[in-house]
Structures are given as C-alpha cells and as structure tokens.
Motif scaffolding. Structure first.
Motif, PDB file in Angstrom:
ATOM      1  N   LEU A 150     -14.954 112.697   9.122  1.00  0.00           N
ATOM      2  CA  LEU A 150     -13.653 112.069   9.344  1.00  0.00           C
ATOM      3  C   LEU A 150     -12.774 112.081   8.100  1.00  0.00           C
ATOM      4  CD1 LEU A 150     -14.588 109.062  11.662  1.00  0.00           C
ATOM      5  CD2 LEU A 150     -13.565 111.254  12.295  1.00  0.00           C
ATOM      6  N   THR A 151     -13.376 112.154   6.913  1.00  0.00           N
ATOM      7  CA  THR A 151     -12.562 112.288   5.701  1.00  0.00           C
ATOM      8  C   THR A 151     -11.863 113.644   5.684  1.00  0.00           C
ATOM      9  OG1 THR A 151     -13.967 110.777   4.433  1.00  0.00           O
ATOM     10  CG2 THR A 151     -12.585 112.298   3.179  1.00  0.00           C
ATOM     11  N   VAL A 152     -12.599 114.697   6.028  1.00  0.00           N
ATOM     12  CA  VAL A 152     -11.975 116.020   6.134  1.00  0.00           C
ATOM     13  C   VAL A 152     -10.876 115.990   7.191  1.00  0.00           C
ATOM     14  CG1 VAL A 152     -12.350 118.451   6.706  1.00  0.00           C
ATOM     15  CG2 VAL A 152     -14.051 117.215   5.336  1.00  0.00           C
ATOM     16  N   LYS A 153     -11.187 115.385   8.331  1.00  0.00           N
ATOM     17  CA  LYS A 153     -10.202 115.304   9.415  1.00  0.00           C
ATOM     18  C   LYS A 153      -8.971 114.510   8.985  1.00  0.00           C
ATOM     19  CE  LYS A 153      -9.852 114.342  14.361  1.00  0.00           C
ATOM     20  NZ  LYS A 153      -9.606 115.759  14.726  1.00  0.00           N
ATOM     21  N   ALA A 154      -9.183 113.473   8.190  1.00  0.00           N
ATOM     22  CA  ALA A 154      -8.071 112.642   7.738  1.00  0.00           C
ATOM     23  C   ALA A 154      -7.043 113.457   6.962  1.00  0.00           C
ATOM     24  CB  ALA A 154      -8.592 111.489   6.875  1.00  0.00           C
ATOM     25  N   PHE A 155      -7.515 114.347   6.082  1.00  0.00           N
ATOM     26  CA  PHE A 155      -6.587 115.183   5.323  1.00  0.00           C
ATOM     27  C   PHE A 155      -5.826 116.139   6.241  1.00  0.00           C
ATOM     28  CE2 PHE A 155      -9.111 113.789   1.682  1.00  0.00           C
ATOM     29  CZ  PHE A 155      -8.114 113.616   0.728  1.00  0.00           C
ATOM     30  N   ASN A 156      -6.513 116.685   7.231  1.00  0.00           N
ATOM     31  CA  ASN A 156      -5.846 117.598   8.163  1.00  0.00           C
ATOM     32  C   ASN A 156      -4.806 116.874   9.005  1.00  0.00           C
ATOM     33  OD1 ASN A 156      -7.254 119.870   7.319  1.00  0.00           O
ATOM     34  ND2 ASN A 156      -8.894 119.605   8.807  1.00  0.00           N
ATOM     35  N   ILE A 157      -5.139 115.675   9.485  1.00  0.00           N
ATOM     36  CA  ILE A 157      -4.176 114.890  10.257  1.00  0.00           C
ATOM     37  C   ILE A 157      -2.963 114.548   9.402  1.00  0.00           C
ATOM     38  CG2 ILE A 157      -3.783 112.604  11.272  1.00  0.00           C
ATOM     39  CD1 ILE A 157      -6.627 112.754  12.407  1.00  0.00           C
ATOM     40  N   SER A 158      -3.214 114.126   8.161  1.00  0.00           N
ATOM     41  CA  SER A 158      -2.113 113.752   7.275  1.00  0.00           C
ATOM     42  C   SER A 158      -1.142 114.901   7.068  1.00  0.00           C
ATOM     43  CB  SER A 158      -2.664 113.279   5.924  1.00  0.00           C
ATOM     44  OG  SER A 158      -3.247 112.009   6.038  1.00  0.00           O
ATOM     45  N   ASP A 159      -1.680 116.091   6.818  1.00  0.00           N
ATOM     46  CA  ASP A 159      -0.806 117.244   6.584  1.00  0.00           C
ATOM     47  C   ASP A 159      -0.101 117.689   7.865  1.00  0.00           C
ATOM     48  OD1 ASP A 159      -1.202 117.367   3.908  1.00  0.00           O
ATOM     49  OD2 ASP A 159      -2.261 119.280   3.891  1.00  0.00           O
ATOM     50  N   ARG A 160      -0.813 117.607   9.003  1.00  0.00           N
ATOM     51  CA  ARG A 160      -0.224 118.076  10.261  1.00  0.00           C
ATOM     52  C   ARG A 160       0.992 117.235  10.647  1.00  0.00           C
ATOM     53  NH1 ARG A 160      -4.572 118.222  13.069  1.00  0.00           N
ATOM     54  NH2 ARG A 160      -4.887 120.461  12.893  1.00  0.00           N
ATOM     55  N   TYR A 161       0.911 115.936  10.427  1.00  0.00           N
ATOM     56  CA  TYR A 161       1.976 115.041  10.889  1.00  0.00           C
ATOM     57  C   TYR A 161       2.809 114.438   9.752  1.00  0.00           C
ATOM     58  CZ  TYR A 161      -0.756 115.195  15.208  1.00  0.00           C
ATOM     59  OH  TYR A 161      -1.445 115.616  16.324  1.00  0.00           O
ATOM     60  N   ARG A 162       2.483 114.771   8.527  1.00  0.00           N
ATOM     61  CA  ARG A 162       3.126 114.119   7.374  1.00  0.00           C
ATOM     62  C   ARG A 162       3.028 112.603   7.526  1.00  0.00           C
ATOM     63  NH1 ARG A 162       8.909 116.553   5.882  1.00  0.00           N
ATOM     64  NH2 ARG A 162       8.713 114.863   4.340  1.00  0.00           N
ATOM     65  N   ILE A 163       1.791 112.120   7.505  1.00  0.00           N
ATOM     66  CA  ILE A 163       1.531 110.706   7.724  1.00  0.00           C
ATOM     67  C   ILE A 163       0.389 110.256   6.822  1.00  0.00           C
ATOM     68  CG2 ILE A 163      -0.174 111.003   9.581  1.00  0.00           C
ATOM     69  CD1 ILE A 163       1.212 108.613  11.018  1.00  0.00           C
ATOM     70  N   LEU A 164       0.363 108.991   6.509  1.00  0.00           N
ATOM     71  CA  LEU A 164      -0.742 108.402   5.755  1.00  0.00           C
ATOM     72  C   LEU A 164      -1.899 108.142   6.711  1.00  0.00           C
ATOM     73  CD1 LEU A 164      -1.475 107.242   2.903  1.00  0.00           C
ATOM     74  CD2 LEU A 164      -0.700 105.027   3.761  1.00  0.00           C
ATOM     75  N   THR A 165      -3.103 108.528   6.305  1.00  0.00           N
ATOM     76  CA  THR A 165      -4.306 108.301   7.108  1.00  0.00           C
ATOM     77  C   THR A 165      -5.288 107.469   6.307  1.00  0.00           C
ATOM     78  OG1 THR A 165      -4.012 110.409   8.266  1.00  0.00           O
ATOM     79  CG2 THR A 165      -6.178 109.381   8.405  1.00  0.00           C
ATOM     80  N   MET A 166      -5.842 106.441   6.956  1.00  0.00           N
ATOM     81  CA  MET A 166      -6.810 105.558   6.300  1.00  0.00           C
ATOM     82  C   MET A 166      -8.205 105.778   6.866  1.00  0.00           C
ATOM     83  SD  MET A 166      -7.019 101.364   6.111  1.00  0.00           S
ATOM     84  CE  MET A 166      -5.992 101.198   4.638  1.00  0.00           C
ATOM     85  N   ILE A 167      -9.190 105.861   5.985  1.00  0.00           N
ATOM     86  CA  ILE A 167     -10.601 105.762   6.351  1.00  0.00           C
ATOM     87  C   ILE A 167     -11.001 104.314   6.100  1.00  0.00           C
ATOM     88  CG2 ILE A 167     -12.956 106.496   5.834  1.00  0.00           C
ATOM     89  CD1 ILE A 167     -11.383 108.731   7.076  1.00  0.00           C
TER      90      ILE A 167
END
Length: 351
Positions: A150-167
């Motif tokens: 999920l940490t890897v996924k968090a970076f991908n989500i953040s870049d895809r949507y230009r959004i902050l992602t929290m683990i």
C-alpha cells in the motif's frame, strides 16, 4: 523472482517508499514511527537522495510542499501529535494539488497520549484535520506485507490524482516484524509533471503553484475542481476486503491490526454455530460504503470494533442507512480487545 525478508513494519514503509521512487524524506522523530526516519537517514545518501531532520513537524510538512511542487516523489512520517502540527501544511498541499505521501503511526490520545496501539485519529484523517473542504486518500494496512504494497500504491495514487495520500497504521503494526515478499520491480505510475516548478529554461511560461485565490469566483471554481476529483477517486480507488459475509448472523467491521483479531473471532464463533462476517475497509477514504449497503439486509446487526471511542462507526451507520442496527465496541488508551471480549459482545448483540 522476488525477495522475501523479515523486517519491522516501519522499516518496510521506508523501503517500499524507496522502491516506489521516493528520494526525498523530511521528518521529525516521534515514537512509535521513528524507525522510518532512521531507515531513510541511512538509505537516502546511498541513492543520492535527500534526508532532512527538520527543526519541527511544521517545517517538515512545508519542506514536503516544496519538494512536491518541484515534481519529486516525497515522503514524511509522524505520529498523532506530530500529524496535528502538520495540519496547516496538509491543507496547503491539498489546496495546491500536490502529490505526496504522509505516514501516521497512530499513538493514543488525546494530548501527548502514549505509544501503544490506537485508532483515535480516524476523524482527523478522513474528515480533514486541517481547514477547508479538502480530502486526502487514507489507506489502512493490516499486515507488514500490506504496508509494503500500500505504500507503493500510495505514491502511484498521489501522482495519478495530484493528491496527498496517507498510510495510517498503529504502534503494533509499525513495530511488529513479519516476512515481506518484495517484487523485483515495482509498477510505477509515471506522470510528466509538466505543472511542476522545475525552471523554465526560457522555453515556456512559468508554472505557478498556489492555494490562494483572492477572487471568490476563481476560488469557487478551484474548489469545484477539487470536489470533482474527489468524486472520481470515490469511484476508482475504493479498497475493501469482505470475508464470510454471505448469510452471516452478524457482520463485524474493523480495519488495521484489529481486523486480524476478528478473523480469529470468526473461527471461535463458528464452533458455537454463530456465523460472523467481516468487512475490512482498506481505504478509509474513500470509504467502502457500497460494501456495507450490499450486505445491509443480510445480518441481524453490524458491529464496529475500534481502538477508539467510536469514530469509523459513524461512517458505517451512514453507509447502512438505517437498514440494519449498528453496534460499537471499542478500547482506548492502548488497550487492545481480546478475542473473548469481542465474542462476548457478539453473543450479547445476538441474544
């Protein structure tokens, strides 16, 4: 081929971030997540990255803003009181539509609290602890393996949507050691980041990144754009595990490490002829409301088990929308409910 290692949860987060292409870390030490900073302090110089132990959590989150604005993959981490100090910067990052990842290994509260496991930061994370109508994606792993994935996924989500992602995890998850299977190569979302402030080289107009819009019409348009993005994320990025829910007498919902306890409760209940289901939100925002609505007509009741005074239970009630009773069982202060306690609560509800 893949690599399997025995590692501590916090260190896995740091290693996963590096494998996801993160080369910049800014933070400030606070238990029970300090091993993330330790790991990054050691590894960043080895990969020509940047590690800064900032003078405060406030400074760290604003360094994240700067690195993200330049198009870098960037990580910060802290624990409850430290996350509170970052809230203004988090709102600025959300308003400026910058991609970044933040880790909260939750400690007990309120106040300084203690370093034992807790889930009392749910409201802060999913309802927006800072100012303004913003959201960030919040992912809740339940194992060290999921911390990695999920940490890897968090970076991908953040870049895809230009959004902050929290683990968001707890002290148990951050400190426990488990075997983790790493991939040889990660699937990385690549964005050209033409919006970033990387210097024009006199070849294009300058990029402006800001969260301040003086004219109300302009600010409203910006807010509407953000809200449209959030609705898109609610459609595309929901993560949930459903287990044993068909024909269940009662469905328990829990996230993080508590969900692991519930799976053992399910086995114990089966011996008594009680069928217990589990809905485990993996994305706390966007919340998997559809999963609850899908099974709202199945059990006699839902039970939300949390390490808090009752926070996620409010979203469960909204999702179920009055179609089924929703009960709550929680422990606080670092106390973790036993399987016996939870099973007793289930028996009580089903009487």
């Amino acid at each position: 081929m893949s690599e399997k290692l025995l590692m501590k949860g916090n260190e896995v987060i740091a290693e996963a971030a590096i494998r996801a292409g993160c080369k910049h870390y800014f933070g400030y030490p606070i238990t029970p997540q300090t091993e993330i900073a330790h790991y990054m302090a050691k590894k960043m110089p080895e990969i020509n990255g940047t590690f800064v132990q900032a003078e405060s959590e406030v400074a760290a989150i604003n360094m994240v803003y700067g690195a993200a604005a330049a198009g870098a993959r960037v990580l910060t981490s802290s624990s409850s009181p430290g996350i509170s100090l970052k809230q203004e910067g988090i709102s600025y990052i959300a308003g400026a539509e910058l991609p970044a990842v933040i880790v909260n290994i939750v400690r007990c509260g309120p106040g300084l609290g203690g370093i034992l496991p807790a889930q009392c930061d749910y409201f802060q994370a999913v309802k927006g602890g800072g100012h303004g109508d913003y959201k960030m994606v919040v992912l809740a792993p339940s194992s060290v393996q999921e911390l990695y994935e999920l940490t890897v996924k968090a970076f991908n989500i953040s870049d895809r949507y230009r959004i902050l992602t929290m683990i968001m995890g707890d002290g148990m998850l951050g400190q426990m050691m488990e075997a983790v299977e790493f991939k040889d190569e990660e699937e990385i979302y690549h964005d050209d980041k033409k919006w970033a402030t990387t210097g024009t080289k006199m070849q294009r107009e300058s990029n402006d990144i800001t969260s301040i819009y003086i004219q109300p019409e302009v600010l409203e348009r910006h807010n509407m754009k953000l809200q449209a993005k959030y609705r898109q994320i609610e459609q595309e990025e929901v993560l949930v595990e459903t287990y044993n829910c068909e024909n269940a007498d009662i469905i328990v919902t829990a996230y993080g490490t508590i969900a692991r306890i519930i799976k053992n409760v399910i086995k114990s209940a089966e011996k008594e002829g009680i069928k217990v289901g589990l809905i485990r939100p993996i994305s706390l925002w966007p919340f998997p409301a559809a999963a609850f609505l899908q099974y709202a007509g199945t059990p006699k009741a839902f039970l939300s088990v949390e390490l808090s005074a009752g926070q996620m239970v409010e979203d469960v009630r909204l999702a179920v929308n009055g179609k089924c009773p929703v009960h709550f069982y929680g422990r606080m202060g670092g106390m973790v409910p036993s399987q016996k306690e939870i099973l007793n609560k289930i028996r009580e509800i089903l009487k």
